[in-house]
Design an enzyme around this catalytic site. Structure first.
Site, PDB file in Angstrom:
ATOM      1  N   CYS B  75      34.142 -15.191 -11.150  1.00 15.15           N
ATOM      2  CA  CYS B  75      35.376 -15.405 -10.376  1.00 15.15           C
ATOM      3  C   CYS B  75      35.304 -16.768  -9.694  1.00 15.15           C
ATOM      4  O   CYS B  75      36.272 -17.525  -9.649  1.00 15.15           O
ATOM      5  CB  CYS B  75      35.530 -14.328  -9.307  1.00 15.15           C
ATOM      6  SG  CYS B  75      35.421 -12.640  -9.900  1.00 15.15           S
ATOM      7  N   CYS B  78      36.472 -20.300 -11.273  1.00 14.53           N
ATOM      8  CA  CYS B  78      37.863 -20.762 -11.161  1.00 14.53           C
ATOM      9  C   CYS B  78      38.306 -20.839  -9.703  1.00 14.53           C
ATOM     10  O   CYS B  78      38.934 -21.789  -9.276  1.00 14.53           O
ATOM     11  CB  CYS B  78      38.804 -19.823 -11.899  1.00 14.53           C
ATOM     12  SG  CYS B  78      38.597 -19.829 -13.685  1.00 14.53           S
ATOM     13  N   CYS B 113      42.705 -10.461 -14.431  1.00 23.97           N
ATOM     14  CA  CYS B 113      41.899 -11.681 -14.426  1.00 23.97           C
ATOM     15  C   CYS B 113      40.662 -11.486 -15.296  1.00 23.97           C
ATOM     16  O   CYS B 113      40.283 -12.368 -16.060  1.00 23.97           O
ATOM     17  CB  CYS B 113      41.491 -12.002 -12.989  1.00 23.97           C
ATOM     18  SG  CYS B 113      41.795 -13.715 -12.528  1.00 23.97           S
ATOM     19  N   CYS B 179      56.615  13.767   6.966  1.00 22.53           N
ATOM     20  CA  CYS B 179      55.498  13.645   7.904  1.00 22.53           C
ATOM     21  C   CYS B 179      55.467  12.263   8.545  1.00 22.53           C
ATOM     22  O   CYS B 179      55.428  12.126   9.751  1.00 22.53           O
ATOM     23  CB  CYS B 179      54.164  13.886   7.192  1.00 22.53           C
ATOM     24  SG  CYS B 179      53.853  15.609   6.787  1.00 22.53           S
ATOM     25  N   HIS B 180      55.456  11.226   7.705  1.00 16.61           N
ATOM     26  CA  HIS B 180      55.065   9.904   8.191  1.00 16.61           C
ATOM     27  C   HIS B 180      56.194   9.125   8.881  1.00 16.61           C
ATOM     28  O   HIS B 180      55.915   8.175   9.599  1.00 16.61           O
ATOM     29  CB  HIS B 180      54.462   9.094   7.047  1.00 16.61           C
ATOM     30  CG  HIS B 180      53.229   9.745   6.476  1.00 16.61           C
ATOM     31  ND1 HIS B 180      52.057   9.822   7.177  1.00 16.61           N
ATOM     32  CD2 HIS B 180      53.010  10.371   5.294  1.00 16.61           C
ATOM     33  CE1 HIS B 180      51.149  10.459   6.434  1.00 16.61           C
ATOM     34  NE2 HIS B 180      51.705  10.806   5.295  1.00 16.61           N
ATOM     35  N   ARG B 217      44.234   7.484  -1.974  1.00 14.94           N
ATOM     36  CA  ARG B 217      44.851   8.116  -0.793  1.00 14.94           C
ATOM     37  C   ARG B 217      46.204   8.735  -1.143  1.00 14.94           C
ATOM     38  O   ARG B 217      46.518   9.840  -0.753  1.00 14.94           O
ATOM     39  CB  ARG B 217      44.977   7.048   0.299  1.00 14.94           C
ATOM     40  CG  ARG B 217      45.716   7.429   1.551  1.00 14.94           C
ATOM     41  CD  ARG B 217      44.981   8.434   2.367  1.00 14.94           C
ATOM     42  NE  ARG B 217      45.451   9.781   2.083  1.00 14.94           N
ATOM     43  CZ  ARG B 217      45.128  10.840   2.789  1.00 14.94           C
ATOM     44  NH1 ARG B 217      44.300  10.747   3.808  1.00 14.94           N
ATOM     45  NH2 ARG B 217      45.601  12.024   2.496  1.00 14.94           N
ATOM     46  N   CYS B 221      47.387  12.696  -1.058  1.00 15.87           N
ATOM     47  CA  CYS B 221      48.548  13.159  -0.300  1.00 15.87           C
ATOM     48  C   CYS B 221      49.511  13.934  -1.205  1.00 15.87           C
ATOM     49  O   CYS B 221      50.042  14.972  -0.812  1.00 15.87           O
ATOM     50  CB  CYS B 221      49.271  11.960   0.307  1.00 15.87           C
ATOM     51  SG  CYS B 221      49.365  11.983   2.106  1.00 15.87           S
TER      52      CYS B 221
END
Lengths: 106, 260
Positions: B75, B78, B113, B179-180, B217, B221
């Site tokens: 990585c 570049c 990439c 909920c959120h 996550r 949920c």
């Protein structure tokens, strides 16, 4: 690619109580689990942690299943002089890692 | 007459209880998941030598410099020093990819990439290496305000993500917003219901005893409301990520965060 994070104060006054914090990367398999086919998943834990200061052992602990993955172990010690802390973790399947940190005491 | 009025009021109350208020959280009331945590967990996140997420960041730093693939490139060959080149990048993701014509998240960008420039095989979702590289890249944006969604090409995808967020689904027939957006000041089975601002991903969840991505996550949920979770990398998950990040615009990146 196991790696450790060590937090030791760089400097201290002679006689000071200092905190040493260590965090070791390890997955932890407690040895109580079974696969879907009923086979026991073998235990894979860190079994011992040791800290030496200038070659003298100052802290040691034995670890058992279900402590934690990536165990975070901290303890207090008195700064007696400048030198090097050496840490060693030993575990199942030949796991062995070391790390070190230096302190200068005035 | 009086009886009729009682029924009318009862109907109004009932309607209020079942409808998603769909009222978005006012800017001044937005809180990161950090704000819902106990003091102990906050200390763990704030101290880089106690934050287990830093283990992945360190691994990611090593991977950043490792040459691999048919192109034998790292990585760093570049992008040079990530501290300069990757600063603020994670705060703009998911971002629009011209070649694919759709948004990609940070994990997908890293894998693109790898495939295109390193000519290496993509890393599996939730693999240690992908989480490590993502955490390392995202950590370079720590403290920088999220600005995802500024690109006008993303608008239709943000709208789709918002629709998914509001959509009731699963056996419990709940939408994310139930909920959120509507109940973030309450608790569910003893745990705080948060506002779902993805400020610290990938993050270390104590429950997982590991690092995990925002997609993990979201899938957890979705399973929680007993709906069928989308596969890792599904466009729906990226649209949800995109909506949530654009909804959190202006909040600082915390990667690697710690959550309970």
């Amino acid at each position: 690619m196991a790696s450790a994070l060590i937090n030791v104060p760089k400097t201290a006054k002679r006689g000071d109580i200092i905190e040493v914090k260590t965090l070791m990367s390890h997955i932890m398999e407690p040895g109580y689990r079974h696969t879907a086919s009923g086979q026991m998943v073998p235990r894979d834990i860190i079994t011992s942690f040791t800290c030496r200061f200038n070659g003298t052992e100052i802290f040691r602990t034995d670890l058992f299943p279900a402590i934690a993955a990536n165990p975070f172990i901290t303890f207090f010690t008195r700064a007696t002089g400048s030198g090097k802390f050496e840490f060693e973790w030993i575990g199942d399947n030949g796991f062995s890692e070391t790390a070190s940190a230096s302190i200068s005491v005035e | 007459m009086r009886f009729g009025r009682v029924i009318a009021i009862a109907t109004l109350v009932a309607a209020d209880l079942v409808s998603v208020r769909a009222a978005e959280i006012p800017q001044a009331e937005r809180r990161s998941g950090y704000g819902f945590m106990t003091a102990d967990t906050k200390v763990m996140q704030d101290d880089d030598t106690a934050n287990p997420g830093m283990l992945w960041v360190l691994d990611g730093e090593a991977l950043w410099k490792r040459k691999l693939g048919a192109a034998d490139k790292a990585c760093a060959d570049c992008h040079n020093d990530a501290r300069a080149s990757m600063k603020g990048v994670a705060a703009r993701y998911p971002a629009f990819d011209k070649a694919l014509g759709r948004p990609v998240d940070l994990e997908q960008r890293i894998n693109l990439c790898r495939a295109n420039h390193q000519q290496a095989t993509p890393l599996a979702y939730e693999s240690r290496d992908l989480l490590a590289l993502t955490a390392f890249v995202a950590q370079q944006s720590r403290g920088i305000a999220i600005e995802t969604g500024g690109d006008p090409q993303l608008e239709p995808f943000i709208a789709k993500g918002r629709e998914l967020f509001m959509q009731r689904q699963g056996q419990l027939n709940l939408g994310c917003g139930n909920c959120h957006d509507d109940n973030w000041d309450k608790r569910l089975a003893g745990s705080a219901i948060t506002q779902a601002h993805p400020t610290g991903y990938p993050l270390y969840r104590l429950e997982w005893q590991s690092m995990g991505s925002l997609q993990r996550r979201l899938r957890a949920c979705i399973t929680g409301i007993r709906a069928q979770a989308y596969d890792y990398g599904a466009p729906e998950l990226v649209e949800l990520e995109l909506y949530l990040m654009s909804r959190a615009r202006g909040m600082p990146v915390e990667t690697p965060a710690v959550r309970p």
